[in-house]
Design a protein around this motif. Structure first.
Motif, PDB file in Angstrom:
ATOM      1  N   GLN A   1      53.118  43.177  49.093  1.00 26.30           N
ATOM      2  CA  GLN A   1      52.083  42.806  49.812  1.00 26.30           C
ATOM      3  C   GLN A   1      50.922  42.674  48.936  1.00 26.30           C
ATOM      4  N   SER A   2      50.871  43.616  47.831  1.00 19.65           N
ATOM      5  CA  SER A   2      49.705  43.442  46.847  1.00 19.65           C
ATOM      6  C   SER A   2      49.826  42.009  46.452  1.00 19.65           C
ATOM      7  N   ALA A   3      51.079  41.575  46.018  1.00 18.10           N
ATOM      8  CA  ALA A   3      51.190  40.131  45.154  1.00 18.10           C
ATOM      9  C   ALA A   3      50.686  39.106  46.142  1.00 18.10           C
ATOM     10  N   GLN A   4      51.248  39.324  47.281  1.00 19.58           N
ATOM     11  CA  GLN A   4      50.856  38.065  48.428  1.00 19.58           C
ATOM     12  C   GLN A   4      49.212  38.287  48.575  1.00 19.58           C
ATOM     13  N   ALA A   5      48.760  39.459  48.589  1.00 19.24           N
ATOM     14  CA  ALA A   5      47.386  39.468  48.840  1.00 19.24           C
ATOM     15  C   ALA A   5      46.721  38.890  47.502  1.00 19.24           C
ATOM     16  N   VAL A   6      46.925  38.982  46.318  1.00 20.36           N
ATOM     17  CA  VAL A   6      46.407  38.563  45.225  1.00 20.36           C
ATOM     18  C   VAL A   6      46.693  37.142  45.397  1.00 20.36           C
ATOM     19  N   ALA A   7      47.808  36.470  45.584  1.00 20.06           N
ATOM     20  CA  ALA A   7      48.019  35.211  45.805  1.00 20.06           C
ATOM     21  C   ALA A   7      47.094  34.649  46.758  1.00 20.06           C
ATOM     22  N   ARG A   8      46.715  35.243  47.714  1.00 21.47           N
ATOM     23  CA  ARG A   8      45.765  34.517  48.715  1.00 21.47           C
ATOM     24  C   ARG A   8      44.505  34.907  48.163  1.00 21.47           C
ATOM     25  N   ALA A   9      44.128  35.713  47.608  1.00 18.36           N
ATOM     26  CA  ALA A   9      42.839  35.829  46.819  1.00 18.36           C
ATOM     27  C   ALA A   9      42.618  34.768  45.858  1.00 18.36           C
ATOM     28  N   HIS A  10      43.811  34.494  45.037  1.00 24.34           N
ATOM     29  CA  HIS A  10      43.627  33.118  44.027  1.00 24.34           C
ATOM     30  C   HIS A  10      43.294  32.082  44.776  1.00 24.34           C
TER      31      HIS A  10
END
Length: 170
Positions: free
Chosen positions: A58-67
């Motif tokens: 979920q963190s990786a997905q959140a980071v991807a969305r943030a990017h």
């Protein structure tokens, strides 16, 4: 001994979000013996590892969305800066054109003032010429009248003189 609900403990340690699947419902375990405690501990560690993996995902997905969001914002900012640069260039151009027009206006006013002065001088000269022409016309009329008087005098005196010269005795 008390029964330990691992799912409840995990939910208290790692709360589950809306996107996460619900935790499996395991029956509460009892602690009768030490080997069961080890199994329970291993099970707890396994569940914690699974929860950590899910959090990492979920963190990786959140980071991807943030990017993605950051890239979109950066692109919008770049477009806004480009529009700002174009607007600033247009402003500088219009200011330069305004300065040129102001200079041209000042020059036009100076030219109009010079033309008005020239017109006033020309009108004064024309008025003086008209006065001289009126005076010359008056003198010409007086001269014509004087010449006419002389011609009339000659006409009246000439036949008398011619007659006297033809009759010198008289």
């Amino acid at each position: 001994m008390e029964s330990l609900d691992l799912d409840q403990v995990m939910d208290e340690i790692i709360p589950r979000g809306e996107n996460r699947p619900p935790a499996p419902n395991y029956p509460a375990r009892q602690r009768p013996r030490a080997p069961d405690d080890a199994v329970a501990a291993l099970d707890l560690v396994s569940q914690a590892a699974a929860a950590i993996k899910e959090l990492e995902k979920q963190s990786a997905q959140a980071v991807a969305r943030a990017h993605t969001a950051a890239n979109a914002v950066r692109e919008k900012l770049e477009r806004a800066e480009e529009r700002g640069d174009r607007a600033e260039a247009a402003l500088l151009k219009s200011e330069a054109e305004s300065a040129e027009l102001s200079t041209a206006l000042v020059q036009a006013r100076n030219d109009i003032d010079a033309l008005q002065s020239l017109l006033a001088a020309t009108q004064a000269e024309l008025t003086a010429m008209e006065q001289r022409a009126v005076g010359a016309e008056r003198r010409a009329t007086e001269s014509d009248a004087a010449v006419q008087r002389i011609v009339d005098a000659i006409r009246t005196q000439l036949p008398v003189k011619v007659a006297e010269q033809a009759n010198p005795a008289a």
